[in-house]
Write an enzyme that holds these catalytic residues in place. Structure first.
Site, PDB file in Angstrom:
ATOM      1  N   ASP A 174      -3.437   2.788   8.311  1.00 38.95           N
ATOM      2  CA  ASP A 174      -2.316   3.339   7.330  1.00 38.95           C
ATOM      3  C   ASP A 174      -1.668   4.605   7.639  1.00 38.95           C
ATOM      4  O   ASP A 174      -1.418   5.413   6.896  1.00 38.95           O
ATOM      5  CB  ASP A 174      -2.260   2.956   6.029  1.00 38.95           C
ATOM      6  N   ASP A 217      -9.942  -0.721   3.809  1.00 38.98           N
ATOM      7  CA  ASP A 217      -8.895  -1.250   4.321  1.00 38.98           C
ATOM      8  C   ASP A 217      -9.218  -2.042   5.766  1.00 38.98           C
ATOM      9  O   ASP A 217      -9.746  -1.216   6.550  1.00 38.98           O
ATOM     10  CB  ASP A 217      -7.699  -0.347   4.477  1.00 38.98           C
ATOM     11  N   HIS A 246       0.888  -1.149   0.119  1.00 40.03           N
ATOM     12  CA  HIS A 246      -0.018  -0.020  -0.017  1.00 40.03           C
ATOM     13  C   HIS A 246       0.800   1.221  -0.157  1.00 40.03           C
ATOM     14  O   HIS A 246       0.253   2.383  -0.181  1.00 40.03           O
ATOM     15  CB  HIS A 246      -1.009  -0.161   1.331  1.00 40.03           C
ATOM     16  N   HIS A 256      -6.628  -1.842   7.945  1.00 41.26           N
ATOM     17  CA  HIS A 256      -5.720  -0.916   8.488  1.00 41.26           C
ATOM     18  C   HIS A 256      -5.941   0.580   8.274  1.00 41.26           C
ATOM     19  O   HIS A 256      -6.385   0.739   6.983  1.00 41.26           O
ATOM     20  CB  HIS A 256      -4.249  -1.434   8.321  1.00 41.26           C
ATOM     21  N   ASP A 272      -7.424  -2.097  -0.220  1.00 41.07           N
ATOM     22  CA  ASP A 272      -6.490  -2.827  -0.177  1.00 41.07           C
ATOM     23  C   ASP A 272      -7.551  -4.237   0.286  1.00 41.07           C
ATOM     24  O   ASP A 272      -8.423  -4.271   0.800  1.00 41.07           O
ATOM     25  CB  ASP A 272      -6.014  -2.487   1.374  1.00 41.07           C
ATOM     26  N   GLU A 321      -1.978  -4.914  -2.329  1.00 42.52           N
ATOM     27  CA  GLU A 321      -1.667  -6.297  -1.153  1.00 42.52           C
ATOM     28  C   GLU A 321      -2.287  -7.420  -1.645  1.00 42.52           C
ATOM     29  O   GLU A 321      -2.309  -8.364  -0.884  1.00 42.52           O
ATOM     30  CB  GLU A 321      -2.262  -5.663   0.166  1.00 42.52           C
ATOM     31  N   HIS A 349       4.375   0.763   4.182  1.00 45.63           N
ATOM     32  CA  HIS A 349       2.772   0.579   3.556  1.00 45.63           C
ATOM     33  C   HIS A 349       1.801   1.095   4.778  1.00 45.63           C
ATOM     34  O   HIS A 349       0.705   1.284   4.478  1.00 45.63           O
ATOM     35  CB  HIS A 349       2.721  -0.827   3.278  1.00 45.63           C
ATOM     36  N   ASP A 380      -6.924  -6.509   2.068  1.00 41.42           N
ATOM     37  CA  ASP A 380      -7.171  -7.175   3.346  1.00 41.42           C
ATOM     38  C   ASP A 380      -8.224  -6.559   4.080  1.00 41.42           C
ATOM     39  O   ASP A 380      -8.731  -6.996   5.098  1.00 41.42           O
ATOM     40  CB  ASP A 380      -5.849  -7.176   4.164  1.00 41.42           C
TER      41      ASP A 380
END
Length: 302
Positions: A130, A126, A103, A128, A229, A274, A143, A231
């Protein structure tokens, strides 16, 4: 130009894995292409050019450097190449679709968009946030700093040679699907005027409300960028990601989120990051990435 208007697409590969703590996402662009991305875009009635991959450094031949921002000079070199391609394709009327890679490539995408159109808004889908910075990151993996960098909150080393930071308006940031935050990110989110829908919020209110409110929050001048992302999706559905976190978006929730992006007509650029084929099952995550990109570009069931 609204996404649903048939705007032509430019695919940009960014096979970078220096920003991640786990190797393998450098093969993500190839996995997504192999799953039939270009043909799927053409099926939607759009023209598609593939700009190939930007050049990236290889971890085995690269010094880690600062442990608080690992491989940062090499990541910024790659992001400079991404920014130049994004700037050129966006200025030429094409919608940039950037394939990661980790990312950290979003630093390049957002720099290129800002250089063309000024600061804009971001929908960050995402697990996360980030939003770490070198001084708060537990790992030093870049990332996990990409959004903070684009907001101008991670330091001048992230500025590159493009438009001066910030590239993203701090009042036009929305995160959907978040379920793994570090303490420094929580502290920063407490100070930012960001719209945040954790997975708990998605459970309570539904993905439709989360995405519609997020899109309304990020709309405005300059640009709107949608960064996905993989994930964000539950690892039971998307196993081939570098940093899986259980309890993510379901298959249909993920598709609805991207269908709402297309319906809004707001997105000026898209990003899918990702995908890690090493950890995948028969390119299941690569195929899902193609399907979700198609939904963001206007694919419909009926």
């Amino acid at each position: 130009m609204p996404v649903q208007d048939g705007q032509p697409v430019a695919v940009i590969g960014a096979p970078l894995d220096l920003g991640a703590g786990r190797r393998g996402v450098d093969m993500g662009p190839s996995a997504i292409r192999y799953a039939g991305l270009d043909a799927r875009i053409v099926e939607l009635g759009r023209s598609c050019i593939d700009c190939g991959n930007v050049e990236t450094a290889v971890a085995e031949a690269t010094e880690v450097g600062d442990e608080h921002a690992r491989f940062l000079p090499q990541i910024m070199e790659t992001c400079g190449r991404i920014a130049a391609l994004v700037e050129r394709t966006a200025a030429g009327g094409r919608l940039p679709l950037v394939l990661g890679g980790d990312h950290s490539i979003a630093i390049g995408t957002l720099a290129g968009l800002a250089k063309t159109r000024g600061a804009g808004g971001v929908l960050w889908i995402d697990a996360h946030a980030d939003l770490n910075r070198p001084e708060t990151s537990p790992s030093g993996n870049v990332h996990g700093m990409a959004l903070a960098a684009a907001l101008g909150l991670a330091g001048d080393r992230f500025a590159g040679d493009g438009r001066p930071l910030p590239w993203v308006d701090s009042a036009r940031v929305a995160l959907v699907g978040v379920r793994a935050l570090d303490e420094g990110e929580r502290e920063l989110l407490g100070r930012l005027d960001a719209k945040v829908f954790t997975m708990s919020d998605v459970d309570r209110f539904g993905v439709e409300r989360a995405v519609r409110e997020s899109l309304a929050h990020v709309a405005g001048p300059g640009f709107v960028h949608v960064s996905l992302d993989m994930d964000a999706v539950d690892p039971g559905v998307a196993p081939g990601v570098g940093t899986p976190v259980r309890g993510g978006l379901s298959y249909r929730e993920a598709h609805l989120a991207l269908e709402l992006v297309a319906e809004s007509g707001l997105a000026d650029a898209l990003e899918v990051v990702e995908v890690n084929p090493i950890l995948d099952r028969e390119n299941e995550t690569g195929r899902l990435a193609v399907e979700l990109a198609a939904s963001a570009l206007g694919a419909r069931i009926l």
